[in-house]
Design a protein around this motif. Structure first.
Motif, mmCIF file in Angstrom:
data_model
loop_
_atom_site.group_PDB
_atom_site.id
_atom_site.type_symbol
_atom_site.label_atom_id
_atom_site.label_comp_id
_atom_site.label_asym_id
_atom_site.label_seq_id
_atom_site.Cartn_x
_atom_site.Cartn_y
_atom_site.Cartn_z
ATOM 1 N N ASN A 119 -11.391 7.980 3.857
ATOM 2 C CA ASN A 119 -10.555 7.240 4.814
ATOM 3 C C ASN A 119 -9.250 6.745 4.209
ATOM 4 O O ASN A 119 -8.269 6.522 4.916
ATOM 5 C CB ASN A 119 -11.321 6.029 5.372
ATOM 6 C CG ASN A 119 -12.481 6.471 6.246
ATOM 7 O OD1 ASN A 119 -12.506 7.607 6.729
ATOM 8 N ND2 ASN A 119 -13.461 5.589 6.432
ATOM 9 N N SER A 120 -9.255 6.553 2.910
ATOM 10 C CA SER A 120 -8.029 6.050 2.272
ATOM 11 C C SER A 120 -6.920 7.096 2.305
ATOM 12 O O SER A 120 -5.738 6.779 2.217
ATOM 13 C CB SER A 120 -8.309 5.663 0.819
ATOM 14 O OG SER A 120 -8.431 6.828 0.023
ATOM 15 N N HIS A 155 -9.088 0.567 -7.105
ATOM 16 C CA HIS A 155 -8.223 -0.230 -6.229
ATOM 17 C C HIS A 155 -8.571 0.002 -4.761
ATOM 18 O O HIS A 155 -8.482 -0.918 -3.950
ATOM 19 C CB HIS A 155 -6.755 0.119 -6.498
ATOM 20 C CG HIS A 155 -6.342 -0.187 -7.911
ATOM 21 N ND1 HIS A 155 -6.080 -1.461 -8.342
ATOM 22 C CD2 HIS A 155 -6.199 0.618 -8.990
ATOM 23 C CE1 HIS A 155 -5.772 -1.428 -9.636
ATOM 24 N NE2 HIS A 155 -5.833 -0.177 -10.049
ATOM 25 N N ILE A 156 -8.956 1.230 -4.441
ATOM 26 C CA ILE A 156 -9.334 1.532 -3.050
ATOM 27 C C ILE A 156 -10.625 0.796 -2.696
ATOM 28 O O ILE A 156 -10.749 0.208 -1.624
ATOM 29 C CB ILE A 156 -9.492 3.060 -2.860
ATOM 30 C CG1 ILE A 156 -8.131 3.738 -3.033
ATOM 31 C CG2 ILE A 156 -10.093 3.376 -1.494
ATOM 32 C CD1 ILE A 156 -8.170 5.250 -3.089
ATOM 33 N N ILE A 157 -11.573 0.799 -3.620
ATOM 34 C CA ILE A 157 -12.841 0.100 -3.358
ATOM 35 C C ILE A 157 -12.586 -1.405 -3.218
ATOM 36 O O ILE A 157 -13.088 -2.051 -2.301
ATOM 37 C CB ILE A 157 -13.857 0.359 -4.506
ATOM 38 C CG1 ILE A 157 -14.177 1.859 -4.613
ATOM 39 C CG2 ILE A 157 -15.122 -0.476 -4.317
ATOM 40 C CD1 ILE A 157 -14.912 2.456 -3.431
ATOM 41 N N PHE A 171 -5.005 0.887 1.419
ATOM 42 C CA PHE A 171 -4.415 2.020 0.711
ATOM 43 C C PHE A 171 -3.675 2.936 1.676
ATOM 44 O O PHE A 171 -2.568 3.395 1.395
ATOM 45 C CB PHE A 171 -5.514 2.810 -0.021
ATOM 46 C CG PHE A 171 -4.998 3.835 -0.981
ATOM 47 C CD1 PHE A 171 -4.595 3.473 -2.259
ATOM 48 C CD2 PHE A 171 -4.896 5.174 -0.615
ATOM 49 C CE1 PHE A 171 -4.114 4.423 -3.161
ATOM 50 C CE2 PHE A 171 -4.411 6.125 -1.502
ATOM 51 C CZ PHE A 171 -4.030 5.743 -2.775
ATOM 52 N N SER A 172 -4.293 3.161 2.844
ATOM 53 C CA SER A 172 -3.702 4.129 3.772
ATOM 54 C C SER A 172 -2.437 3.589 4.431
ATOM 55 O O SER A 172 -1.713 4.322 5.095
ATOM 56 C CB SER A 172 -4.722 4.560 4.821
ATOM 57 O OG SER A 172 -5.052 3.446 5.617
ATOM 58 N N GLY A 180 -0.673 6.144 -0.447
ATOM 59 C CA GLY A 180 -0.692 5.478 -1.741
ATOM 60 C C GLY A 180 0.616 5.635 -2.504
ATOM 61 O O GLY A 180 1.673 5.909 -1.931
ATOM 62 N N THR A 181 0.507 5.471 -3.807
ATOM 63 C CA THR A 181 1.689 5.571 -4.663
ATOM 64 C C THR A 181 1.598 6.843 -5.495
ATOM 65 O O THR A 181 0.574 7.497 -5.529
ATOM 66 C CB THR A 181 1.748 4.388 -5.639
ATOM 67 O OG1 THR A 181 0.558 4.416 -6.426
ATOM 68 C CG2 THR A 181 1.866 3.062 -4.924
ATOM 69 N N LYS A 182 2.680 7.172 -6.162
ATOM 70 C CA LYS A 182 2.641 8.271 -7.131
ATOM 71 C C LYS A 182 3.406 7.826 -8.369
ATOM 72 O O LYS A 182 4.464 7.207 -8.253
ATOM 73 C CB LYS A 182 3.286 9.530 -6.531
ATOM 74 C CG LYS A 182 3.356 10.716 -7.485
ATOM 75 C CD LYS A 182 2.018 11.434 -7.605
ATOM 76 C CE LYS A 182 1.977 12.423 -8.771
ATOM 77 N NZ LYS A 182 1.635 11.812 -10.063
#
Lengths: 153, 554
Positions: B160-161, B330-332, B339-340, B349-351
């Motif tokens: 889902n993220s 971080h998502i958890i 996150f999404s 998210g980031t890169k």
């Protein structure tokens, strides 16, 4: 560490072949894998000599010929190329009097190229054994080499 | 006990390569001399990002950022700043344009546009001390997963993220986890791809060196989700510091019961071993990496079957790269919804990008997906040094392509980069200025990929050599107009028929420069001219000195 001690450390597991060859090479004062080394490794792991030879020659960090005390690996990634690595290589060639893949007569330095050492932020860069050097200039090359020569004395 | 001041000395590989260890030793000595060790602590951190300015040092809580330090500066800093409370202005970071002394980290443009998730601990904590990691919420996500979630819930959360693989192709991470969980087999493996071979990319090295536990935690969560008890991290032998820090982190995690048997007393067992490479770019390809872990030549094999079904020792295997695992905790902790909401529609998210080449601020930056190239190169990167003109960015390493100035306002995400003929890759961004010859640059990449080809399949082994030879002729003034068509046709064939990702993407640097900088190719061929002044075209070859010839080769 002797070859036998290295063998015992890893056991007879075939997937440890890369580790074993790294260690054997590091423990060889000339930083290479001799024919005898490869044969012994093959015997220990129950592999054929040709298999071990095939793996050793696939990876660029194993050498089958004797090398110097200091292995200089100049990064030739596109970033380093862009930031002037060819001048650095030329300077090393001039300063050491050897070509790429060769070892100096005093057996101190071997000059090699590597694909990328991951310090692109300070390109051009190189490694001497396990140490990275960044922001290189032809002037710094002379200093670093002299420093290593002194260290070796 | 908390101390009055924390001095964070960057011990990333780039700063170490610029003598930061000697500066730290000197600092230690001067502080000891002045009896200050009781109130001031020295913390060696991972990469802080701005490698160009190294060696760097950050003093907290003052937020003073010292750059380009020399051993001789240490005494002055201790005397003036640490003892008298007057930061040494001449050593602080000044902005490029205004030369204004920046007092706070957040006022520095390099950091202003960044959102640090993956790199949140890098440069802030001591990577060799697990307690510092735990103090930032480390292993909390693992505890939550093991004590209150089912594997399916974990996989759903990751799916889902919208997290996608950070290593190259951008495959949805949740789907990969799901497929590996669903694959039949008692024994499964979790593998972390730390074979960061892309020239110009160094984020995985920075994460492994600066925050190794975040990778261990991500892998352990993944292991629980797919049902595995054994993991492997494959690290390149070129990164000895990363291997050392990771080894230490693994030992500490075992000691704290966060790896090994019965983690958090939940009955879940998981451990991780390190495997190191030996210098082969192709080992970044997942099937080649698996072969290398097994102690074989690192040669890829055709897919399917995918590693999710048949991977390490023919068992179902989950392979993600370092940065992907670093996102997991971080998502958890913050939830998939959080996150999404970062990033673009299809790229969440980031890169982390590694800026290098002809740009003022080289180093590592982490930005939300969707930031434009212009923001990356000019705002964060500080533009091109020496008043030169921007020419292009090369994204995605040897598998990527060059993007010209016309597309600077393109938001960076997986899809838009693909449309421009390049890929996200692992996030290496090489900035090129007007002094770069695009034909020569493309040739340089081909030189790289032809050397690194494993030699197994003909399109890659022979085709790349042909591409290279044609480019070589063009850069020597011996090209013909038909060559351009051959390059395109051959490039396209190699793309379609090579066995693995290396070959399939190797023509990209040629094809993308042909698309955007065709005029330079034509100029080399018709006018025997290289406007960047890189290629020697006009003189007969006999007049070229040996040194210059060597220059063309190396």
């Amino acid at each position: 560490m002797t070859r036998e001690e290295i063998f015992k450390k890893y056991g007879k597991s075939k997937d440890n072949l890369l580790y074993i060859m790294h260690d054997v090479q590091d423990n060889n004062p000339r930083h290479y894998l001799s024919e005898e080394d490869l044969k012994e490794v093959a015997n220990w792991l129950g592999l054929s000599y040709s298999y071990v030879h095939g793996v050793a020659t696939f990876y660029s960090m194993y050498s089958l010929k004797p090398r110097g005390k200091y292995i200089i690996r100049v990064c030739e990634s596109p970033t380093c190329h862009l930031m002037g690595s060819s001048d650095i290589i030329l300077e090393l060639v001039k300063h050491l009097g050897v070509g790429i893949g060769e070892t100096t007569k005093d057996e101190l330095f071997t000059l090699e190229l590597t694909s990328c050492i991951g310090v692109c932020g300070v390109a051009p860069a190189m490694m001497i054994n396990n140490e990275a050097y960044g922001n290189l200039t032809p002037e710094r090359i002379a200093q670093i080499i002299e420093e290593k020569r002194r260290e070796a004395r | 006990m908390p101390k009055r001041l924390d001095i964070l000395v960057c011990s990333g590989a780039a700063c170490i390569s610029n003598n930061s260890t000697a500066i730290k030793d000197k600092l230690q000595a001067v502080l000891t001399e002045n009896g200050l060790l009781e109130e001031v602590s020295i913390i060696e951190t991972g990469c802080m990002g701005p490698c160009e300015l190294g060696p760097v040092m950050l003093v907290y809580p003052d937020g003073v950022f010292y750059i380009r330090l020399k051993e001789d500066d240490v005494e002055e800093i201790v005397r003036e700043h640490i003892i008298k409370g007057r930061p040494v202005k001449r050593l602080q970071w000044a902005t490029a344009e205004a030369r204004r002394i920046a007092e706070e980290k957040r006022q520095i443009p390099f950091f202003e546009k960044q959102v640090k998730i993956v790199l949140s601990n890098c440069g802030k904590i001591d990577p060799e001390n697990i307690e510092e990691y735990i103090a930032t919420g480390g292993y909390e996500a693992l505890a939550r997963v093991l004590t209150s979630m089912t594997p399916e819930q974990v996989i759903n959360e990751i799916a889902n993220s919208g997290l996608r693989g950070r290593g190259g192709a951008g495959f949805p991470t949740g789907l990969k986890w799901k497929a590996t969980r669903a694959a039949s087999g008692e024994e499964k493996f979790v593998v972390c791809n730390g074979d960061e071979g892309d020239p110009g990319a160094f984020m995985d090295r920075a994460i492994l060196e600066g925050d190794p536990h975040t990778v261990i935690e991500g892998m352990t969560i993944a292991a629980f989700a797919i049902g595995s008890n054994q993991g492997y991290v494959y690290v390149r032998a070129e990164y000895p510091l990363a291997v050392k820090r990771l080894e230490k982190a693994l030992q500490q995690a075992r000691k704290y019961g966060l790896l090994g048997k019965n983690i958090f007393e939940t009955g879940f067992d998981f451990d991780i071993e390190i495997r190191i490479g030996a210098g082969a770019f192709v080992c970044g390809e997942e099937t080649a990496l698996i072969a290398s872990i097994e102690g074989k030549r690192g040669q890829p094999r055709p897919k399917p079957p995918f590693p999710a079904e048949k991977g390490l020792w023919a068992k179902p295997t989950l392979i993600n790269n370092v940065e992907t695992y670093a996102n997991v905790r971080h998502i958890i902790l913050n939830g998939s919804k959080w996150f999404s909401e970062i990033g673009t529609v299809n790229s969440k998210g980031t890169k982390v990008f590694a800026l290098s080449g002809k740009v003022e601020n080289t180093g590592l930056v982490e930005v939300p997906m969707g930031v434009t190239l212009r923001e990356l190169v000019f705002d964060i990167g500080g533009g091109i040094p020496g008043g030169k003109k921007f020419k292009a960015v090369q994204i995605g390493g040897p598998s990527g392509g060059c993007i010209p100035a016309d597309y600077l306002d393109t938001p960076i995400d997986y899809e838009s980069l693909k449309r421009l003929g390049t890929i996200m890759g692992s996030g290496g961004v090489i900035v090129l200025d007007e002094d770069t010859c695009m034909v020569n640059f493309a040739k340089f990449f081909l030189d790289f990929t032809k050397e690194e080809s494993c030699g197994q399949c003909a399109p890659c082994r022979i085709g790349l050599k042909h591409l290279y030879d044609i480019l070589d002729r063009i850069t020597k003034g011996e090209g013909e107009m038909e060559d351009l068509e051959t390059l395109e046709k051959l490039g396209d064939e190699i793309r379609k028929t090579s066995l693995c990702g290396l070959g399939q993407s190797a023509p990209n640097p040629v094809l993308s420069t042909l698309k955007y900088f065709r005029d330079e190719y034509v100029e080399h061929i018709k006018e025997k001219k290289c406007k960047a002044g890189v290629c020697e075209l006009e003189r007969p070859r006999e007049e070229v000195s040996i040194e210059e010839k060597l220059k063309g080769v190396i």
